[in-house]
Design a protein around this motif. Structure first.
Motif, PDB file in Angstrom:
ATOM      1  N   ASN A   1      -5.948  15.916   5.852  1.00 55.87           N
ATOM      2  CA  ASN A   1      -4.702  15.956   6.785  1.00 55.87           C
ATOM      3  C   ASN A   1      -4.516  14.480   7.138  1.00 55.87           C
ATOM      4  OD1 ASN A   1      -4.849  18.604   6.575  1.00 55.87           O
ATOM      5  ND2 ASN A   1      -6.253  18.768   8.118  1.00 55.87           N
ATOM      6  N   TYR A   2      -3.100  13.921   6.917  1.00 53.91           N
ATOM      7  CA  TYR A   2      -2.953  12.708   7.207  1.00 53.91           C
ATOM      8  C   TYR A   2      -1.630  12.394   8.267  1.00 53.91           C
ATOM      9  CZ  TYR A   2      -6.232  11.355   3.514  1.00 53.91           C
ATOM     10  OH  TYR A   2      -7.253  11.396   2.847  1.00 53.91           O
ATOM     11  N   ASN A   3      -1.804  11.699   9.354  1.00 54.39           N
ATOM     12  CA  ASN A   3      -0.854  11.136  10.009  1.00 54.39           C
ATOM     13  C   ASN A   3       0.008   9.970   9.482  1.00 54.39           C
ATOM     14  OD1 ASN A   3      -0.801  13.103  12.230  1.00 54.39           O
ATOM     15  ND2 ASN A   3      -1.912  11.730  13.481  1.00 54.39           N
ATOM     16  N   VAL A   4       1.430   9.919   9.288  1.00 57.52           N
ATOM     17  CA  VAL A   4       2.008   8.810   8.489  1.00 57.52           C
ATOM     18  C   VAL A   4       2.961   8.359   9.756  1.00 57.52           C
ATOM     19  CG1 VAL A   4       3.458   8.008   6.648  1.00 57.52           C
ATOM     20  CG2 VAL A   4       1.818  10.076   6.418  1.00 57.52           C
ATOM     21  N   GLY A   5       2.858   7.154  10.292  1.00 58.15           N
ATOM     22  CA  GLY A   5       3.794   6.744  11.300  1.00 58.15           C
ATOM     23  C   GLY A   5       3.687   5.467  11.501  1.00 58.15           C
ATOM     24  N   PRO A   6       4.533   4.958  12.380  1.00 62.71           N
ATOM     25  CA  PRO A   6       4.676   3.444  12.668  1.00 62.71           C
ATOM     26  C   PRO A   6       3.563   2.904  13.578  1.00 62.71           C
ATOM     27  CG  PRO A   6       6.223   4.476  14.179  1.00 62.71           C
ATOM     28  CD  PRO A   6       5.759   5.573  13.225  1.00 62.71           C
ATOM     29  N   ASP A   7       3.474   1.673  13.489  1.00 64.98           N
ATOM     30  CA  ASP A   7       2.534   1.108  14.753  1.00 64.98           C
ATOM     31  C   ASP A   7       3.261   1.463  16.251  1.00 64.98           C
ATOM     32  OD1 ASP A   7       0.756   0.090  12.795  1.00 64.98           O
ATOM     33  OD2 ASP A   7       1.969  -1.866  12.596  1.00 64.98           O
ATOM     34  N   GLU A   8       2.385   0.932  17.025  1.00 67.63           N
ATOM     35  CA  GLU A   8       2.751   1.273  18.680  1.00 67.63           C
ATOM     36  C   GLU A   8       4.177   0.541  18.700  1.00 67.63           C
ATOM     37  OE1 GLU A   8       2.165   2.482  22.585  1.00 67.63           O
ATOM     38  OE2 GLU A   8       1.129   2.817  20.816  1.00 67.63           O
ATOM     39  N   ALA A   9       4.213  -0.631  18.445  1.00 67.63           N
ATOM     40  CA  ALA A   9       5.557  -1.296  18.722  1.00 67.63           C
ATOM     41  C   ALA A   9       6.750  -0.716  18.266  1.00 67.63           C
ATOM     42  CB  ALA A   9       5.562  -2.785  18.044  1.00 67.63           C
TER      43      ALA A   9
ATOM     44  N   VAL B   1      11.202  -1.508  12.769  1.00 67.90           N
ATOM     45  CA  VAL B   1      12.317  -0.650  13.197  1.00 67.90           C
ATOM     46  C   VAL B   1      13.410  -1.616  12.991  1.00 67.90           C
ATOM     47  CG1 VAL B   1      13.755   0.259  14.999  1.00 67.90           C
ATOM     48  CG2 VAL B   1      11.262   1.204  14.409  1.00 67.90           C
ATOM     49  N   GLU B   2      13.474  -2.937  13.514  1.00 64.95           N
ATOM     50  CA  GLU B   2      14.360  -3.840  13.581  1.00 64.95           C
ATOM     51  C   GLU B   2      14.701  -3.950  12.021  1.00 64.95           C
ATOM     52  OE1 GLU B   2      11.710  -4.353  15.099  1.00 64.95           O
ATOM     53  OE2 GLU B   2      12.164  -5.479  17.066  1.00 64.95           O
ATOM     54  N   THR B   3      13.815  -4.068  10.940  1.00 64.93           N
ATOM     55  CA  THR B   3      14.046  -4.315   9.512  1.00 64.93           C
ATOM     56  C   THR B   3      14.853  -3.064   9.047  1.00 64.93           C
ATOM     57  OG1 THR B   3      12.346  -5.886   9.221  1.00 64.93           O
ATOM     58  CG2 THR B   3      13.282  -4.965   7.230  1.00 64.93           C
ATOM     59  N   ALA B   4      14.222  -1.917   9.407  1.00 68.55           N
ATOM     60  CA  ALA B   4      14.952  -0.720   9.160  1.00 68.55           C
ATOM     61  C   ALA B   4      16.199  -0.163   9.435  1.00 68.55           C
ATOM     62  CB  ALA B   4      13.928   0.606   9.574  1.00 68.55           C
ATOM     63  N   MET B   5      16.678  -0.827  10.523  1.00 69.45           N
ATOM     64  CA  MET B   5      17.930  -0.809  11.069  1.00 69.45           C
ATOM     65  C   MET B   5      18.878  -1.440  10.299  1.00 69.45           C
ATOM     66  SD  MET B   5      19.653   1.086  13.094  1.00 69.45           S
ATOM     67  CE  MET B   5      18.334   1.521  14.585  1.00 69.45           C
TER      68      MET B   5
END
Length: 356
Positions: free
Chosen positions: A253-261, A320-324
């Motif tokens: 089982n794996y979490n897939v998410g961004p860093d804290e920032a 997130v800035e790049t994603a946006m």
């Protein structure tokens, strides 16, 4: 980036291929040379990324309901897939309050049906069930949930995905304990990206507001979520499916998410959208807080992705800035009537390092 060429000529079956994440995955796999079969209902939105990118022209696209076990069995028998990635779901929290029975039928029994097809298949070597960060019992704490935390989602959607995890674990222990099929689940954070037209999601709401020249309405600007560009989890899913195909010890089982920032409050995320839109399009857009007293949703939710990072050396690629910036770019092409299929492929090439 790990070697995506592994997927060349691999037979991959994806449920939920007509949805937002499914369409991005199909496009990426087509570019990698995979032999892709999709099994899903018709696209859940109109317009849809799947149709805008004309993905059905280059794959075996099967319209079917994952609640229909017999039909799914026929598809498995015909296709003989090697890798199965399960993304079909009723994915909206608010919709789950309106239609809880359908939500459980789809998200729980749909998983049972698919695993039953995998159990009876002689061709499948790797199975990945894509769930959500909302499978955890939410305690509104400030640190990230880890894979060994309690599974007990609050609302019907979240709870049904917790059940989907439990079903997967039971099938794994009961029928695949010898390892002849490697089985994993992946719990992703909030996914954003170009081509999402769903209702009750914040980025599509932003785009619709821009198109109609209205203010963006936010129901809860203070809720904190782990936001990530859609290509982050899509490539992580494919990485996990590849790794366990080659070595069953990677199953888990794996979490897939961004860093804290990149765990942002919704209001901050929309402010970023407004800033990026103004920079790109020169037009001013703003948001308003309009809490509507809707059903319960978690306020604070983060993931601890140490396991994925330590196991595979994985790291998020786009902030997130790049994603946006990529969302604004894609949405601008769409609104202007441009070639969104080419824009989608261009962003995949940039993210994955594909050559022209």
């Amino acid at each position: 980036m790990w070697d995506i060429s592994f997927y060349k000529d691999k037979k991959v079956l994806i449920t939920g291929h007509t949805g937002f994440k499914g369409a991005w995955m199909c496009q990426l796999l087509q570019m990698a040379g995979a032999r892709v079969t999709g099994y899903a209902l018709e696209s859940p939105t109109d317009p849809s990324l799947f149709h805008l990118c004309r993905l059905s022209e280059h794959m075996d696209s099967v319209l079917g309901d994952i609640r229909d076990l017999e039909h799914m069995k026929q598809v498995f028998e015909r296709v003989q897939p090697e890798i199965v990635i399960h993304m079909a779901a009723q994915p909206i929290v608010r919709e789950s309050y309106k239609n809880p029975v359908y939500t459980y039928e789809t998200n729980v029994m749909g998983t049972v049906n698919l695993l039953e097809c995998v159990r009876m298949s002689s061709s499948v070597k790797s199975f990945l069930n894509v769930t959500t960060d909302k499978v955890y019992r939410n305690k509104e704490w400030e640190w990230g949930y880890r894979e060994n935390e309690e599974l007990n989602g609050y609302d019907p959607y979240s709870n049904s995905k917790s059940c989907s995890e439990l079903v997967t674990g039971s099938y794994k222990d009961s029928f695949f304990s010898d390892g002849h099929v490697a089985i994993s689940t992946a719990r992703a954070g909030n996914v954003i990206g170009g081509g999402d037209f769903a209702a009750d999601r914040i980025i599509p709401d932003c785009i619709r507001a821009v198109q109609s020249q209205q203010d963006i309405i936010i129901r809860n600007p203070y809720s904190i979520r782990p936001y990530e560009h859609v290509l982050e989890p899509v490539t992580a899913y494919l990485m996990i499916a590849k790794a366990q195909y080659e070595d069953g010890s990677y199953a888990g089982n794996y979490n897939v998410g961004p860093d804290e920032a990149d765990c942002w409050a919704t209001g901050e995320l929309v402010t970023l959208f407004c800033d990026k839109w103004k920079q790109a399009a020169g037009s001013l857009v703003k948001w308003v807080n309009q809490y509507d007293g809707g059903p319960h949703e978690a306020n604070f939710l983060k993931l601890d992705c140490s396991k994925l990072k330590n196991t595979f050396g994985w790291q998020p690629k786009w902030s997130v800035e790049t994603a946006m910036e990529k969302i604004v770019e894609w949405s601008g092409v769409y609104i202007d009537g441009g070639d969104v299929a080419e824009c989608t492929k261009r962003q995949i090439r940039e993210f994955c390092g594909f050559k022209e």
